[in-house]
Motif scaffolding. Structure first.
Motif, PDB file in Angstrom:
ATOM      1  N   PRO A 240       0.864  -1.166   0.081  1.00 41.65           N
ATOM      2  CA  PRO A 240       0.181  -0.022  -0.183  1.00 41.65           C
ATOM      3  C   PRO A 240       0.817   1.276  -0.022  1.00 41.65           C
ATOM      4  O   PRO A 240       0.059   2.169  -0.109  1.00 41.65           O
ATOM      5  CB  PRO A 240      -0.999  -0.218   1.172  1.00 41.65           C
ATOM      6  CG  PRO A 240       0.086  -1.062   2.336  1.00 41.65           C
ATOM      7  CD  PRO A 240       0.678  -1.716   1.307  1.00 41.65           C
ATOM      8  N   GLN A 241       2.232   1.257   0.335  1.00 37.47           N
ATOM      9  CA  GLN A 241       2.831   2.449   0.356  1.00 37.47           C
ATOM     10  C   GLN A 241       3.477   2.907  -0.808  1.00 37.47           C
ATOM     11  O   GLN A 241       3.694   4.203  -1.066  1.00 37.47           O
ATOM     12  CB  GLN A 241       4.030   2.348   1.566  1.00 37.47           C
ATOM     13  CG  GLN A 241       3.236   2.254   2.910  1.00 37.47           C
ATOM     14  CD  GLN A 241       4.274   1.808   3.987  1.00 37.47           C
ATOM     15  OE1 GLN A 241       5.310   0.969   3.886  1.00 37.47           O
ATOM     16  NE2 GLN A 241       4.112   2.735   4.936  1.00 37.47           N
ATOM     17  N   LEU A 242       3.915   2.200  -1.707  1.00 38.48           N
ATOM     18  CA  LEU A 242       4.769   2.680  -3.102  1.00 38.48           C
ATOM     19  C   LEU A 242       5.842   3.442  -2.591  1.00 38.48           C
ATOM     20  O   LEU A 242       5.882   4.497  -3.245  1.00 38.48           O
ATOM     21  CB  LEU A 242       3.648   3.064  -3.930  1.00 38.48           C
ATOM     22  CG  LEU A 242       2.812   2.249  -4.753  1.00 38.48           C
ATOM     23  CD1 LEU A 242       1.769   3.026  -5.634  1.00 38.48           C
ATOM     24  CD2 LEU A 242       3.658   1.206  -5.351  1.00 38.48           C
ATOM     25  N   GLN A 243       6.620   3.106  -1.769  1.00 40.95           N
ATOM     26  CA  GLN A 243       7.560   4.067  -1.416  1.00 40.95           C
ATOM     27  C   GLN A 243       8.692   4.468  -2.286  1.00 40.95           C
ATOM     28  O   GLN A 243       8.971   5.650  -2.424  1.00 40.95           O
ATOM     29  CB  GLN A 243       8.643   3.426  -0.105  1.00 40.95           C
ATOM     30  CG  GLN A 243       7.672   3.215   1.211  1.00 40.95           C
ATOM     31  CD  GLN A 243       8.575   2.370   2.282  1.00 40.95           C
ATOM     32  OE1 GLN A 243       9.404   1.579   1.901  1.00 40.95           O
ATOM     33  NE2 GLN A 243       7.973   2.348   3.568  1.00 40.95           N
ATOM     34  N   LYS A 244       9.042   3.611  -3.150  1.00 40.06           N
ATOM     35  CA  LYS A 244       9.908   3.977  -4.436  1.00 40.06           C
ATOM     36  C   LYS A 244       9.389   5.263  -5.299  1.00 40.06           C
ATOM     37  O   LYS A 244       9.858   6.103  -5.795  1.00 40.06           O
ATOM     38  CB  LYS A 244      10.654   2.963  -5.117  1.00 40.06           C
ATOM     39  CG  LYS A 244      11.391   2.033  -4.163  1.00 40.06           C
ATOM     40  CD  LYS A 244      11.861   0.917  -4.815  1.00 40.06           C
ATOM     41  CE  LYS A 244      12.709   0.090  -4.203  1.00 40.06           C
ATOM     42  NZ  LYS A 244      12.956  -1.352  -4.832  1.00 40.06           N
ATOM     43  N   VAL A 245       7.887   4.906  -5.520  1.00 42.86           N
ATOM     44  CA  VAL A 245       7.275   5.803  -6.511  1.00 42.86           C
ATOM     45  C   VAL A 245       7.059   7.068  -5.875  1.00 42.86           C
ATOM     46  O   VAL A 245       7.293   7.957  -6.396  1.00 42.86           O
ATOM     47  CB  VAL A 245       6.056   5.195  -6.812  1.00 42.86           C
ATOM     48  CG1 VAL A 245       5.161   6.131  -7.721  1.00 42.86           C
ATOM     49  CG2 VAL A 245       6.216   4.019  -7.598  1.00 42.86           C
ATOM     50  N   VAL A 246       6.576   6.905  -4.472  1.00 48.70           N
ATOM     51  CA  VAL A 246       6.324   8.235  -3.774  1.00 48.70           C
ATOM     52  C   VAL A 246       7.731   9.247  -3.820  1.00 48.70           C
ATOM     53  O   VAL A 246       7.608  10.417  -3.852  1.00 48.70           O
ATOM     54  CB  VAL A 246       5.777   8.101  -2.459  1.00 48.70           C
ATOM     55  CG1 VAL A 246       5.894   9.283  -1.658  1.00 48.70           C
ATOM     56  CG2 VAL A 246       4.381   7.350  -2.661  1.00 48.70           C
ATOM     57  N   GLY A 247       8.650   8.460  -3.687  1.00 48.28           N
ATOM     58  CA  GLY A 247       9.956   9.236  -3.701  1.00 48.28           C
ATOM     59  C   GLY A 247      10.423   9.825  -5.049  1.00 48.28           C
ATOM     60  O   GLY A 247      11.280  10.723  -4.981  1.00 48.28           O
ATOM     61  N   LEU A 248       9.610   9.439  -5.947  1.00 49.99           N
ATOM     62  CA  LEU A 248      10.068  10.346  -7.102  1.00 49.99           C
ATOM     63  C   LEU A 248       9.480  11.738  -7.223  1.00 49.99           C
ATOM     64  O   LEU A 248       9.655  12.475  -8.145  1.00 49.99           O
ATOM     65  CB  LEU A 248       9.389   9.349  -8.499  1.00 49.99           C
ATOM     66  CG  LEU A 248       9.787   8.158  -8.547  1.00 49.99           C
ATOM     67  CD1 LEU A 248       8.933   7.480  -9.798  1.00 49.99           C
ATOM     68  CD2 LEU A 248      11.189   8.149  -9.153  1.00 49.99           C
ATOM     69  N   ALA A 249       8.611  12.060  -6.331  1.00 49.24           N
ATOM     70  CA  ALA A 249       7.732  13.173  -6.091  1.00 49.24           C
ATOM     71  C   ALA A 249       7.360  13.735  -7.337  1.00 49.24           C
ATOM     72  O   ALA A 249       7.450  14.829  -7.784  1.00 49.24           O
ATOM     73  CB  ALA A 249       8.923  14.283  -5.553  1.00 49.24           C
ATOM     74  N   GLN A 250       6.609  12.917  -8.012  1.00 44.79           N
ATOM     75  CA  GLN A 250       6.023  12.814  -9.374  1.00 44.79           C
ATOM     76  C   GLN A 250       4.545  12.682  -9.183  1.00 44.79           C
ATOM     77  O   GLN A 250       3.950  11.914  -8.536  1.00 44.79           O
ATOM     78  CB  GLN A 250       6.506  12.219 -10.245  1.00 44.79           C
ATOM     79  CG  GLN A 250       6.105  12.359 -11.593  1.00 44.79           C
ATOM     80  CD  GLN A 250       7.151  11.868 -12.705  1.00 44.79           C
ATOM     81  OE1 GLN A 250       8.282  11.641 -12.606  1.00 44.79           O
ATOM     82  NE2 GLN A 250       6.558  11.511 -14.143  1.00 44.79           N
ATOM     83  N   GLN A 251       3.646  13.468 -10.048  1.00 46.22           N
ATOM     84  CA  GLN A 251       2.161  12.853 -10.206  1.00 46.22           C
ATOM     85  C   GLN A 251       1.956  12.634 -11.735  1.00 46.22           C
ATOM     86  O   GLN A 251       2.552  12.839 -12.651  1.00 46.22           O
ATOM     87  CB  GLN A 251       1.312  14.264  -9.835  1.00 46.22           C
ATOM     88  CG  GLN A 251       1.487  14.471  -8.150  1.00 46.22           C
ATOM     89  CD  GLN A 251       0.259  15.461  -7.841  1.00 46.22           C
ATOM     90  OE1 GLN A 251       0.287  16.585  -8.479  1.00 46.22           O
ATOM     91  NE2 GLN A 251      -0.436  15.200  -6.840  1.00 46.22           N
ATOM     92  N   PHE A 252       0.876  11.825 -11.811  1.00 45.18           N
ATOM     93  CA  PHE A 252       0.678  11.122 -13.062  1.00 45.18           C
ATOM     94  C   PHE A 252      -0.746  11.750 -13.605  1.00 45.18           C
ATOM     95  O   PHE A 252      -1.704  11.902 -12.923  1.00 45.18           O
ATOM     96  CB  PHE A 252       0.466   9.495 -12.726  1.00 45.18           C
ATOM     97  CG  PHE A 252       2.196   9.095 -12.305  1.00 45.18           C
ATOM     98  CD1 PHE A 252       2.970   8.671 -13.414  1.00 45.18           C
ATOM     99  CD2 PHE A 252       2.178   9.238 -11.077  1.00 45.18           C
ATOM    100  CE1 PHE A 252       4.164   8.369 -12.878  1.00 45.18           C
ATOM    101  CE2 PHE A 252       3.447   8.826 -10.568  1.00 45.18           C
ATOM    102  CZ  PHE A 252       4.460   8.366 -11.487  1.00 45.18           C
ATOM    103  N   ASP A 253      -0.689  11.466 -14.844  1.00 47.89           N
ATOM    104  CA  ASP A 253      -1.797  11.689 -15.892  1.00 47.89           C
ATOM    105  C   ASP A 253      -2.923  10.432 -15.604  1.00 47.89           C
ATOM    106  O   ASP A 253      -4.112  10.615 -15.857  1.00 47.89           O
ATOM    107  CB  ASP A 253      -1.740  12.043 -17.039  1.00 47.89           C
ATOM    108  CG  ASP A 253      -0.722  13.326 -17.498  1.00 47.89           C
ATOM    109  OD1 ASP A 253      -1.322  14.350 -17.155  1.00 47.89           O
ATOM    110  OD2 ASP A 253       0.381  13.133 -17.753  1.00 47.89           O
ATOM    111  N   LEU A 254      -2.455   9.305 -15.647  1.00 46.57           N
ATOM    112  CA  LEU A 254      -3.043   8.054 -15.856  1.00 46.57           C
ATOM    113  C   LEU A 254      -2.479   7.166 -14.700  1.00 46.57           C
ATOM    114  O   LEU A 254      -1.320   6.851 -14.969  1.00 46.57           O
ATOM    115  CB  LEU A 254      -3.213   7.499 -16.944  1.00 46.57           C
ATOM    116  CG  LEU A 254      -3.649   5.916 -17.011  1.00 46.57           C
ATOM    117  CD1 LEU A 254      -5.178   6.011 -16.886  1.00 46.57           C
ATOM    118  CD2 LEU A 254      -3.445   5.419 -18.352  1.00 46.57           C
TER     119      LEU A 254
END
Length: 226
Positions: free
Chosen positions: A99-113
């Motif tokens: 549930p955390q997606l730690q590596k993705v959250v660490g990218l500090a990015q938001q997504f269109d999809l």
């Protein structure tokens, strides 16, 4: 553990996934996808990307010259197959999980999809509030979050928990996500008679523009109410 199962059966599962096209599996929401793919800049997150069928399709169809696609897969054996499939495309593979997606959250990015296909049933009910909060935080203000729900028993050692649209809608309300579309029950594309699917498409709720005087009035009103 489900990840161990996916690693141990990667070849068989990959062949199963690739036997169906993206259009076959995701036909219920394709009409929402076309405007996303036409954007000048495009960022896509596929959580539970498996052996890469969906990210391969999305990368091939994206019209933007500035396309970033992230494929998230905790099963290393499946991810390696996906890396081969998408090796000439703008797809970055990351070993991470909800549930955390730690590596993705660490990218500090938001997504269109953000696509979550055949994943939700692997999350326990206790993990789901954090998982959806994580996903909503990764979605940009005009983005789409697509979640498919698998109804039916697990055919093997994979852990699958019951899911419901009502539960997901309640969690979405807590995360300020609005339902944009939902499918009727979809038959299983692999012909499993005990399995059927639903797809729900969410977008962030619009935040009303509030002027400074209006904000002050709201604050004062709450103060007097207290």
């Amino acid at each position: 553990m489900s990840i161990a199962f996916y690693n141990g059966h990667a070849v068989t599962l990959s062949a199963q996934y690739l036997s169906k096209t993206f259009e076959e599996v995701h036909s219920s929401w394709l009409h929402h996808l076309l405007p996303i793919l036409a954007r000048d800049k495009l960022s896509i997150l596929d959580v539970g990307a498996g052996s890469g069928r969906d990210v391969h399709y999305l990368a091939k169809k994206a019209q933007s010259k500035e396309t970033q696609i992230f494929a998230i897969e905790p099963a290393i054996a499946l991810a390696k197959m996906g890396q081969v499939l998408t090796r000439d495309l703008p797809v970055r593979w990351i070993e991470d999980s909800l549930p955390q997606l730690q590596k993705v959250v660490g990218l500090a990015q938001q997504f269109d999809l953000i696509l979550l296909s055949a994943v939700w049933m692997h999350l326990s009910p206790s993990e789901r509030p954090l998982a959806l909060a994580t996903l909503s935080g990764l979605l940009n203000s005009t983005g789409l979050l697509v979640i498919s729900l698998r109804h039916g028993p697990s055919p093997d050692a994979r852990v699958m928990h019951p899911v419901s649209a009502d539960e997901l809608l309640a969690l979405a309300a807590d995360c300020q996500l609005a339902l944009k579309d939902s499918s009727q029950d979809e038959t299983d594309k692999l012909g499993r008679t005990q399995v059927h699917w639903q797809t729900l498409v969410f977008t962030p709720k619009a935040v009303p523009n509030v002027t400074v005087p209006e904000a002050n009035a709201i604050i004062q009103g709450r103060h007097h109410a207290d």
